[in-house]
Design a protein around this motif. Structure first.
Motif, PDB file in Angstrom:
ATOM      1  N   UNK A   1       0.133  -4.049   8.034  1.00  0.00           N
ATOM      2  CA  UNK A   1       0.165  -3.738   9.468  1.00  0.00           C
ATOM      3  C   UNK A   1       1.474  -4.211  10.083  1.00  0.00           C
ATOM      4  N   UNK A   2       1.933  -5.403   9.701  1.00  0.00           N
ATOM      5  CA  UNK A   2       3.230  -5.905  10.175  1.00  0.00           C
ATOM      6  C   UNK A   2       4.351  -4.956   9.744  1.00  0.00           C
ATOM      7  N   UNK A   3       4.377  -4.619   8.451  1.00  0.00           N
ATOM      8  CA  UNK A   3       5.455  -3.786   7.916  1.00  0.00           C
ATOM      9  C   UNK A   3       5.445  -2.394   8.552  1.00  0.00           C
ATOM     10  N   UNK A   4       4.261  -1.831   8.752  1.00  0.00           N
ATOM     11  CA  UNK A   4       4.176  -0.501   9.352  1.00  0.00           C
ATOM     12  C   UNK A   4       4.606  -0.546  10.816  1.00  0.00           C
TER      13      UNK A   4
ATOM     14  N   UNK B   1       0.839  -1.200   0.000  1.00  0.00           N
ATOM     15  CA  UNK B   1       0.000   0.000   0.000  1.00  0.00           C
ATOM     16  C   UNK B   1       0.877   1.255   0.000  1.00  0.00           C
ATOM     17  N   UNK B   2       0.377   2.338  -0.555  1.00  0.00           N
ATOM     18  CA  UNK B   2       1.196   3.550  -0.676  1.00  0.00           C
ATOM     19  C   UNK B   2       1.483   4.254   0.650  1.00  0.00           C
ATOM     20  N   UNK B   3       0.736   3.959   1.705  1.00  0.00           N
ATOM     21  CA  UNK B   3       0.919   4.671   2.965  1.00  0.00           C
ATOM     22  C   UNK B   3       2.055   4.141   3.830  1.00  0.00           C
ATOM     23  N   UNK B   4       2.727   3.084   3.411  1.00  0.00           N
ATOM     24  CA  UNK B   4       3.810   2.538   4.231  1.00  0.00           C
ATOM     25  C   UNK B   4       4.953   3.537   4.353  1.00  0.00           C
ATOM     26  N   UNK B   5       5.552   3.589   5.536  1.00  0.00           N
ATOM     27  CA  UNK B   5       6.743   4.419   5.724  1.00  0.00           C
ATOM     28  C   UNK B   5       7.888   3.805   4.922  1.00  0.00           C
ATOM     29  N   UNK B   6       8.974   4.532   4.782  1.00  0.00           N
ATOM     30  CA  UNK B   6      10.124   4.024   4.029  1.00  0.00           C
ATOM     31  C   UNK B   6      10.658   2.729   4.659  1.00  0.00           C
ATOM     32  N   UNK B   7      10.763   2.709   5.991  1.00  0.00           N
ATOM     33  CA  UNK B   7      11.235   1.498   6.671  1.00  0.00           C
ATOM     34  C   UNK B   7      10.227   0.369   6.522  1.00  0.00           C
ATOM     35  N   UNK B   8       8.934   0.707   6.580  1.00  0.00           N
ATOM     36  CA  UNK B   8       7.887  -0.298   6.401  1.00  0.00           C
ATOM     37  C   UNK B   8       7.915  -0.884   5.003  1.00  0.00           C
TER      38      UNK B   8
END
Length: 160
Positions: free
Chosen positions: A73-76, A39-46
């Motif tokens: 959700x895990x990645x974020x 998804x586009x809303x993930x942070x760079x680290x996510x």
């Protein structure tokens, strides 16, 4: 729903054996493995974490389009944990005594740095989601996939 252990998916019961001898759900939904876009809303680290694990989860058959939100959700949570830990480390450079783990309030009282709570919550969330995808050592002991059988050590057929 009753509290207690989560029900085990039928395909895992078939692989592991139905130890409880309970009736199997023959009508359980089956979802084709797929590699969803992040998804586009993930942070760079996510996003970096998504890219690190999504291909692996897809290759072993544990990821489908419907899992996109759970993996996001895990990645974020991973990204939030990394961000909080970086901020704590930066504060630790200026605070040799507590290593950034404590801060002073406007009254002069020492309290736990709120970033510690943020990091702990994000790590807890991350580990909960990771277990859902079999990304912890204990979770992997309960999952067997077709891909896993192909990755077995070739020497096992001679010494197995």
């Amino acid at each position: 729903m009753k509290p207690g252990t989560k029900p085990k998916p039928t395909h895992l019961k078939l692989i592991e054996g139905n130890r409880g001898k309970r009736p199997l759900n023959r009508k359980e939904a089956r979802i084709a493995p797929a590699l969803p876009d992040p998804p586009p809303h993930l942070s760079a680290d996510g996003l970096e974490e998504w890219n690190r694990v999504a291909g692996w989860l897809h290759r072993i058959g544990l990821l489908s389009e419907v899992d996109r939100a759970a993996l996001a959700a895990y990645a974020q949570a991973y990204g939030r944990w990394v961000q909080a830990e970086r901020a704590i480390a930066k504060m630790a450079q200026m605070d040799q005594l507590t290593g950034g783990l404590m801060i002073k309030t406007s009254n002069g009282n020492a309290i736990q740095n709120p970033l510690v709570g943020t990091a702990n919550k994000a790590a807890s969330d991350m580990m909960r989601y990771a277990a859902e995808f079999g990304m912890t050592p204990s979770a992997r002991t309960r999952i067997e996939t077709e891909a896993g059988a192909q990755d077995a050590d070739p020497a096992d057929r001679f010494f197995g």
